[in-house]
Design an enzyme around this catalytic site. Structure first.
Site, short mmCIF file in Angstrom:
data_model
loop_
_atom_site.label_atom_id
_atom_site.label_comp_id
_atom_site.label_asym_id
_atom_site.label_seq_id
_atom_site.Cartn_x
_atom_site.Cartn_y
_atom_site.Cartn_z
N ARG A 33 24.44 83.90 149.67
CA ARG A 33 24.08 83.65 148.27
C ARG A 33 22.69 83.08 148.22
O ARG A 33 22.40 82.09 148.90
CB ARG A 33 25.01 82.58 147.67
CG ARG A 33 26.31 83.07 147.25
CD ARG A 33 27.01 82.13 146.30
NE ARG A 33 26.89 80.70 146.56
CZ ARG A 33 27.46 79.78 145.83
NH1 ARG A 33 28.16 80.13 144.76
NH2 ARG A 33 27.34 78.51 146.11
N THR B 82 19.45 81.70 142.58
CA THR B 82 20.00 82.63 141.58
C THR B 82 21.52 82.76 141.71
O THR B 82 22.18 83.28 140.81
CB THR B 82 19.41 84.03 141.78
OG1 THR B 82 19.81 84.51 143.07
CG2 THR B 82 17.88 84.02 141.71
N ASP C 293 30.68 73.71 151.84
CA ASP C 293 30.15 75.00 152.30
C ASP C 293 30.92 75.44 153.54
O ASP C 293 30.79 74.84 154.61
CB ASP C 293 28.65 74.85 152.62
CG ASP C 293 28.02 76.20 152.92
OD1 ASP C 293 28.51 76.91 153.82
OD2 ASP C 293 27.03 76.55 152.25
N ASP D 25 28.88 76.44 156.77
CA ASP D 25 28.28 75.26 157.42
C ASP D 25 29.35 74.42 158.12
O ASP D 25 29.12 73.92 159.23
CB ASP D 25 27.57 74.39 156.37
CG ASP D 25 26.23 74.99 155.94
OD1 ASP D 25 25.76 75.93 156.61
OD2 ASP D 25 25.68 74.52 154.94
#
Ligand code: PRP
Ligand code: URA
Length: 209
Positions: free
Chosen positions: A103, A107, A199, A202
């Site tokens: 991603r 945006t 995340d 991560d």
């Protein structure tokens, strides 16, 4: 949400709590994700077609079964990698494709950087794996990719979904059944799922900043 199946199981609820916990380290996060995906695989494949066969036991010949359809599992890189071993543990016959998407942090639009699929997607049941369904941009793009390459029967399997992502995926691809371990409350302003687990990529790979 008629396209969504929440896989409700005590072992999944326990494991979800482990991966939501910010204290969980990368190794425990990965092993727990693998176990949850294995448990989920049972529900996701509950209606697989079988072919009849015979098997010789040490005592006599008897009826048996083999899987009657080709299965392709497709993790969305990177975080989807955390789900493939759990699926392959119970579906060793499956072949594996890959789609690489991240991603854009500003945006929130998906950017694709890699794809490789086994042949015969059109005759296979394709299980698209990504733990996080947030805005739904990545999953929607991945399904579009798969359909362009001939896939006809696709199921999306995630761990944590936001209502926004389920709505987006279902509106663009109403033929795709969505399976998730949890439906969370909403997205925050940066497109993270609340309460979520942070995340996923991560936390799997130790790349958090
Ligand atoms: C995460 C996740 C999904 C995507 C979900 O990937 O694994 O692919 O975000 O968000 P969306 O529904 O809003 O598209 P990320 O972009 O962080 O890439 P990574 O797995 O390489 O870390
Ligand atoms: N991607 C993640 O890994 N986590 C989120 O909460 C949203 C997108």
């Amino acid at each position: 949400m008629k396209h969504l199946t929440i896989i409700d199981h005590p072992l999944i609820k326990r494991d979800l709590t482990i991966i939501r916990n910010y204290k969980t380290d990368n190794h425990l996060f990965r092993t727990t994700l693998r176990r949850i995906s294995s448990i989920m695989a049972f529900t996701v494949t509950h209606d697989l077609r079988l072919k009849k066969t015979h098997v010789q036991t040490p005592l006599e010949r008897t009826a048996g079964h083999v899987l009657g359809e080709d299965i392709v599992i497709v993790p969305v890189l990177r975080a989807g990698l955390g789900l493939i071993d759990g699926f392959l543990d119970v579906l060793p016959e499956a072949r594996v494709g890959h789609v690489g998407l991240y991603r854009n942090e500003k945006t929130l639009e998906p950017v694709d950087y890699y794809s490789k699929f086994p042949e015969g997607l059109g005759r296979s049941l394709v299980l698209l794996l990504d733990p996080m369904l947030a805005t739904g941009g990545s999953a929607t793009a991945a399904v579009t990719f798969l359909k362009r390459r001939g896939a006809r029967r696709i199921r999306f399997v995630g761990i944590v979904a936001a209502p926004e992502g389920v709505r987006k995926l279902a509106s663009h691809h109403p033929d795709v059944a969505i399976f998730s371990a949890a439906l969370d409350r909403k997205l925050n302003a940066r497109g993270y799922i609340l309460p979520g687990l942070g995340d996923a990529g991560d936390r799997m790979f130790g790349t958090e900043k």
